[in-house]
Scaffold this motif. Sequence first.
Motif, mmCIF file in Angstrom:
data_model
loop_
_atom_site.group_PDB
_atom_site.id
_atom_site.type_symbol
_atom_site.label_atom_id
_atom_site.label_comp_id
_atom_site.label_asym_id
_atom_site.label_seq_id
_atom_site.Cartn_x
_atom_site.Cartn_y
_atom_site.Cartn_z
ATOM 1 N N CYS A 162 5.258 -9.988 -11.650
ATOM 2 C CA CYS A 162 4.216 -10.909 -11.218
ATOM 3 C C CYS A 162 4.355 -11.314 -9.759
ATOM 4 O O CYS A 162 3.497 -11.980 -9.205
ATOM 5 N N GLY A 163 5.460 -10.939 -9.117
ATOM 6 C CA GLY A 163 5.573 -11.200 -7.683
ATOM 7 C C GLY A 163 6.632 -12.224 -7.309
ATOM 8 O O GLY A 163 6.664 -12.687 -6.175
ATOM 9 N N LYS A 164 7.517 -12.571 -8.241
ATOM 10 C CA LYS A 164 8.521 -13.600 -7.966
ATOM 11 C C LYS A 164 9.466 -13.190 -6.838
ATOM 12 O O LYS A 164 9.684 -13.944 -5.879
ATOM 13 N N SER A 165 10.009 -12.013 -6.977
ATOM 14 C CA SER A 165 10.965 -11.563 -5.950
ATOM 15 C C SER A 165 10.279 -11.420 -4.600
ATOM 16 O O SER A 165 10.852 -11.750 -3.554
ATOM 17 N N THR A 166 9.049 -10.926 -4.643
ATOM 18 C CA THR A 166 8.299 -10.767 -3.397
ATOM 19 C C THR A 166 8.157 -12.124 -2.704
ATOM 20 O O THR A 166 8.389 -12.248 -1.495
ATOM 21 N N GLU A 220 -2.664 0.534 -4.427
ATOM 22 C CA GLU A 220 -2.544 -0.683 -3.645
ATOM 23 C C GLU A 220 -2.181 -1.783 -4.628
ATOM 24 O O GLU A 220 -2.902 -2.022 -5.584
ATOM 25 N N THR A 221 -1.020 -2.418 -4.421
ATOM 26 C CA THR A 221 -0.591 -3.459 -5.353
ATOM 27 C C THR A 221 -0.680 -4.809 -4.663
ATOM 28 O O THR A 221 -0.117 -4.974 -3.572
ATOM 29 N N THR A 222 -1.367 -5.718 -5.268
ATOM 30 C CA THR A 222 -1.386 -7.074 -4.725
ATOM 31 C C THR A 222 -0.266 -7.838 -5.407
ATOM 32 O O THR A 222 -0.390 -8.260 -6.554
ATOM 33 N N ALA A 223 0.828 -7.989 -4.711
ATOM 34 C CA ALA A 223 1.992 -8.647 -5.300
ATOM 35 C C ALA A 223 1.845 -10.162 -5.237
ATOM 36 O O ALA A 223 2.261 -10.874 -6.153
ATOM 37 N N LEU A 224 1.238 -10.661 -4.170
ATOM 38 C CA LEU A 224 0.979 -12.098 -4.056
ATOM 39 C C LEU A 224 -0.480 -12.276 -3.643
ATOM 40 O O LEU A 224 -0.967 -11.577 -2.766
ATOM 41 N N ARG A 279 0.864 -1.196 0.000
ATOM 42 C CA ARG A 279 0.000 0.000 0.000
ATOM 43 C C ARG A 279 0.890 1.233 0.000
ATOM 44 O O ARG A 279 1.748 1.401 0.871
ATOM 45 N N THR A 280 0.688 2.067 -0.983
ATOM 46 C CA THR A 280 1.304 3.390 -0.913
ATOM 47 C C THR A 280 0.154 4.377 -0.857
ATOM 48 O O THR A 280 -1.013 3.975 -0.946
ATOM 49 N N SER A 281 0.459 5.632 -0.747
ATOM 50 C CA SER A 281 -0.623 6.602 -0.579
ATOM 51 C C SER A 281 -1.587 6.592 -1.772
ATOM 52 O O SER A 281 -2.784 6.806 -1.602
ATOM 53 N N THR A 338 13.846 -17.414 -12.209
ATOM 54 C CA THR A 338 14.567 -17.227 -13.466
ATOM 55 C C THR A 338 13.624 -16.887 -14.592
ATOM 56 O O THR A 338 12.431 -17.164 -14.553
ATOM 57 N N HIS A 339 14.160 -16.189 -15.584
ATOM 58 C CA HIS A 339 13.392 -15.901 -16.787
ATOM 59 C C HIS A 339 13.759 -16.865 -17.903
ATOM 60 O O HIS A 339 13.117 -16.889 -18.939
ATOM 61 N N SER A 340 14.840 -17.651 -17.670
ATOM 62 C CA SER A 340 15.350 -18.496 -18.748
ATOM 63 C C SER A 340 14.783 -19.911 -18.659
ATOM 64 O O SER A 340 15.028 -20.620 -17.688
ATOM 65 N N ASP A 352 17.654 -15.303 -6.643
ATOM 66 C CA ASP A 352 16.780 -14.431 -7.433
ATOM 67 C C ASP A 352 17.491 -14.056 -8.721
ATOM 68 O O ASP A 352 18.409 -13.234 -8.715
ATOM 69 N N GLU A 353 17.098 -14.684 -9.805
ATOM 70 C CA GLU A 353 17.718 -14.469 -11.112
ATOM 71 C C GLU A 353 19.239 -14.530 -11.029
ATOM 72 O O GLU A 353 19.927 -13.572 -11.383
ATOM 73 N N PRO A 354 19.809 -15.639 -10.555
ATOM 74 C CA PRO A 354 21.267 -15.703 -10.357
ATOM 75 C C PRO A 354 22.028 -15.565 -11.654
ATOM 76 O O PRO A 354 23.201 -15.202 -11.646
HETATM 77 N N1 LIG Z 1 8.157 -1.906 -1.928
HETATM 78 C C1 LIG Z 1 7.146 -1.968 -2.816
HETATM 79 N N2 LIG Z 1 6.168 -1.028 -2.754
HETATM 80 C C2 LIG Z 1 5.121 -1.059 -3.632
HETATM 81 N N3 LIG Z 1 5.009 -1.961 -4.581
HETATM 82 C C3 LIG Z 1 5.947 -2.929 -4.708
HETATM 83 C C4 LIG Z 1 7.071 -2.968 -3.825
HETATM 84 N N4 LIG Z 1 7.860 -4.002 -4.173
HETATM 85 C C5 LIG Z 1 7.243 -4.602 -5.228
HETATM 86 N N5 LIG Z 1 6.113 -3.952 -5.531
HETATM 87 C C6 LIG Z 1 5.184 -4.318 -6.570
HETATM 88 O O1 LIG Z 1 4.813 -5.641 -6.403
HETATM 89 C C7 LIG Z 1 4.750 -6.291 -7.648
HETATM 90 C C8 LIG Z 1 5.646 -7.508 -7.663
HETATM 91 O O2 LIG Z 1 6.979 -7.105 -7.587
HETATM 92 P P1 LIG Z 1 8.196 -8.134 -7.690
HETATM 93 O O3 LIG Z 1 9.471 -7.344 -7.459
HETATM 94 O O4 LIG Z 1 7.963 -9.237 -6.763
HETATM 95 O O5 LIG Z 1 8.123 -8.610 -9.182
HETATM 96 P P2 LIG Z 1 9.052 -9.637 -9.947
HETATM 97 O O6 LIG Z 1 8.177 -10.706 -10.355
HETATM 98 O O7 LIG Z 1 10.236 -9.977 -9.149
HETATM 99 O O8 LIG Z 1 9.489 -8.804 -11.238
HETATM 100 P P3 LIG Z 1 10.892 -8.845 -12.054
HETATM 101 O O9 LIG Z 1 10.864 -10.048 -12.868
HETATM 102 O O10 LIG Z 1 10.877 -7.607 -12.862
HETATM 103 O O11 LIG Z 1 12.000 -8.836 -11.027
HETATM 104 C C9 LIG Z 1 5.153 -5.282 -8.691
HETATM 105 O O12 LIG Z 1 3.959 -4.790 -9.300
HETATM 106 C C10 LIG Z 1 5.842 -4.211 -7.932
HETATM 107 O O13 LIG Z 1 5.597 -2.956 -8.530
#
Ligand SMILES: Nc1ncnc2c1ncn2[C@@H]1O[C@H](COP(=O)(O)OP(=O)(O)OP(=O)(O)O)[C@@H](O)[C@H]1O
Lengths: 833, 226
Positions: free
Chosen positions: B42-46, B17-21, B12-14, B198-200, B166-168
């Motif tokens: 799509c939320g991989k890193s998250t 609202e992003t649903t990452a997962l 959540r930012t001001s 990974t993207h590969s 994460d994408e090594p």
């Molecule tokens: N600190 C944050 N504040 C707000 N939104 C965030 C934050 N971190 C990630 N997001 C959002 O959450 C979503 C998922 O982000 P994430 O970094 O997990 O994607 P990803 O799949 O790793 O992408 P990439 O392949 O480009 O690394 C994205 O829409 C991103 O904008």
Amino acid sequence: MFKNYFLTAWRHLLKNRLFTAINIIGLSIGLMSCVLILLFVQDELSYDRIWEDSERLYQVNTTYNYPGSPANTTSRVTGRMKEAMRLYFKDDIEAATRLNSMNSTVRIGGSAFKEAIQFVDAEFTELFQLDVINGDMSVALSNTSNIAINASFATKYFGNINPIGQTLEVAVYDLNRVYTVAAVFEDLPHNTTLSFQALALIDESAFLSAPWEFDGWDSANGWLYFKLRSDSDEVKVSSQLKDFINSNVVIPSYVSTDKNAQPTDFWNYSFQKLVDVQLNAISNDDQMKELGALTKVVSFSIVAMLILAVACVNFVNLATAKSTKRAREIAIRKVLGAQRGQLIRQYLGESLLLVGIALLIGLVLVELLLPFFSSFLNKHLTLELANPMTLLQLVAFVLVIGLLAGAYPALALSNVVPATVLKANKSAGQGQSVLLRQVLVVFQFAISIGLIVATGVIYAQTQYSITKDVGYNTTNLLSVRNFGTAQAAAHQQAIRDRVQRLPGVTSVAVTSSRPAGGGRNSRALQLPGQSINGLSLAVQAVDHEFLETFDIPLIAGRSFDRARSTDGTPRAEGAKPGEVLQGTVMINEKAVTRLGFGTPDQALGKAIRIVIAMVAEQEVYADLSVIGVVKDTVYHRPRNEGWGEAYYLEPNYPMGGLTIRYAGERTELVEGVRGIWQNLIPTVPFQYEFVEDVIQQAFSAEKQLAILFVVFSLLAIIVACMGLYGLAAFTAEQRTKEIGVRKVLGASVYDIVRLLVWQFSKPVLLACLLAWPVAIFAMLNWLETFPYRIDTWILFPICLGAGAIATLISWGTVGGNAAKVARANPVRALRYE
Amino acid sequence: MLQLNNLSKIYRTSEVETTALDNVNIEISTGEFAAIMGPSGCGKSTLLNIIGMLDTPSSGEYLFMGENIAGYSEALLSNIRKRNIGFIFQSFNLIDELTVSENIELALLYHDIPVSERRDRVETVMDKVGIAHRAGHMPSQLSGGQQQRVAVARAVVGDQAMILADEPTGNLDSSHGQEVMEMLQALNEEGTTIVMVTHSPSHADFARRTINLFDGQVVAENIRAA
Ligand SMILES: Nc1ncnc2c1ncn2[C@@H]1O[C@H](COP(=O)(O)OP(=O)(O)OP(=O)(O)O)[C@@H](O)[C@H]1O
Ligand SMILES: [Mg+2]
């Protein structure tokens, strides 16, 4: 673990050479200033703590409080005070001693010298302990023909001979006695307000011809110190003081004839802890030495802290600026399991390391500069690194500064969220620390501007004091000392006449007191036909050449005239008791006001009545009519305001000043006068001074203050500039990409330099608004301490000037970096992303 | 090894609202090699950060080795993390001021391990990833592939049971990428659990299991026959 911290810290310092250098140099300068100033402050606070029971030692002051004129306090008291206090306060005072230096001449082997001999009471040793090298102090002070001398006196006059048992002759007033050296003591350390080369027991019977020294209540010529009993206390003595004065002190009839008047209506005595005299003396007048000043100690302490604050600000600024980079390292450490506490400790350790290095460099600088610093201050300051107290202080310095500077960066950095930092190339939230940096830069500029204003005001005031019009022409005036000694008295006329005939001498004046010679003699007077009590004017006995020699303008009337035999104070010989004789007098403008004589012209012909003799227990009066009104002068004490003064042409008045106006060369003149002097009175040392030099010297304390202020302010400004330079370099580096884009979009080098320079000009403007009111307030307060001061409007141009200087400094510091970045090829800047 | 139940993460930012997962259910067992794929954002890193306890979920349950870690203090989490999980990042994230061996040793500093043992372990792991001849170099003196090998060494020097990568290979050319993947495979064969983003597709093939994310949701799972 520790090794790893140390390595990261060390390599980090090496890698960021510019920032490390800025921090270390800044902190070194800050610490150096602090240590130097700390030594100075500690020294000032150490005065007179060398004496045993120093907390129980007191100095007694006299305050003359004549209705209608401002109260005048001196650190000296009448010689009778000692016995009176001993008797009245016998349950409170354990011991007391007078010190009276008079103006004695020492003769050894046919030559005459001036040495500071203090005549003291036998109880002296109960208050003050001297390091006796040879002989015995109690023997020296057990009879009136023994003397104790200090080590340099002994070496100067006796060389390698054992001085004990050697003799020397002391002459002062009618005393002309052979003294035997009975003790040699170490020279006094510099941190005491006492000053003497030799000590001898007071022999009151030898000074009957000079009753003002040890007899009578109306003259304050010597110092008095007492030691309080340990079971008594200050408050108790204070509360009985008034009663003591009123039951002991006798007010002479010329001060007041009012039977109901109390002595305390006119004269008061007060006392002060000796240890407070150096910095907080009730009266700076007539002390044995030039005293220190609390304002000086406080202002220097403030400056030292400001320099250090500026250096700490540099540290915080540069550390937070760099934190984006370091944030990654911290995030990794966190990922690898580091906890917040560990990280905080690591970064605090790093700042402590930096401060430690800076301290080492600072100490080297202190060692190098200390000799100059202490000789400049006329002190013997040493840095005793082996002293555990000193070490403790230094460690405390490092800890306090390291924590102060390191705390914010450590807290901010350890707060890093690894997920955010490591994820992308995004920089961690910087908003807060950018604001903090701006605030701190404003703060630094405010300090710099404040110091520039202070320096400017101090400089202007010092210049003003030195060049201030004292009411007479101070150039080309030679003043000869010792003219008033008993041995010289008989030859005064002959000396005067011969000096007058020397080539290059324009005019010679013989006066009762020397120009800028200190002292203040007052004479009570009445106005014929009126009964006003406690009226008095300062006395100056002069000759016919007084106005001409000193070049003092006459405002109204005329000067004394050799052709008129009735001019001046009449002789009292042969007068009948109660008789009123007639004569003439000159007064200055202040005296006209003081006596309520109206305008200078209206004052002419009005009369003052003085007592000129006692015949058969009855006064003989003289009514002196005012023949001339002269311009006010600041004659006696260059630092004070002048006062109401009457100029008497009075036979038999003791004359102590011989002042020569000359046209030629200094050395030739001095040699000429010396020849005459040594021919006529070889037993009196020939000592002289040039009046303009003496006046300059009177302001040496202010000059010293001004110079030190300039130096330390400059240091503060340099440190601030270095920090600003580092920050500018960082900003320019950080904005390389933005600048590249702007250039691609068509911005010129000029546009970009302006952009960056403006970014650093805003804080200067803000800083001015902060610094000006504070500086103006502080400096107005400082100026209050001077009877003569510069016009306060001068503060405004000084403030504007300080702002302009700060702006120029910021442009100079930032401009170079800005131009470099602005000129760089935008393609290169953009490729580096 | 770990189990995610109905796990969601909302930023959540001001303004937005992003649903990452979004209600993710994943179970990863000990010794597994899983690849997470999906388009950017799509939320991989998250997901990986939450698994690595660098981030906390907004809702849902995270069981690590059977323990529900919800509500654990930061100190406790960092303790669990340092004993069990190693990280590898796309941008290597080595500390520039430390040498190769010091960077690797860093991972042991926050454990209570005596100096001599630390030395031995660092030597062993450097031999294993083939970077021993560069022990005294600074990261800036190494190629990307070499840097990533140091990162791998750092991730496993503490005998971590699981590696999160994460994408090594994201910053590496194909041959260096291949080397790193082989190294991870070898580690997996020795029993280390590996979760890798990974993207590969070819690198994903090293993993036995592929999890596809789209808009924060698990859309497909493939398990390759052994
Ligand atoms: N600190 C944050 N504040 C707000 N939104 C965030 C934050 N971190 C990630 N997001 C959002 O959450 C979503 C998922 O982000 P994430 O970094 O997990 O994607 P990803 O799949 O790793 O992408 P990439 O392949 O480009 O690394 C994205 O829409 C991103 O904008
Ligand atoms: Mg990602």
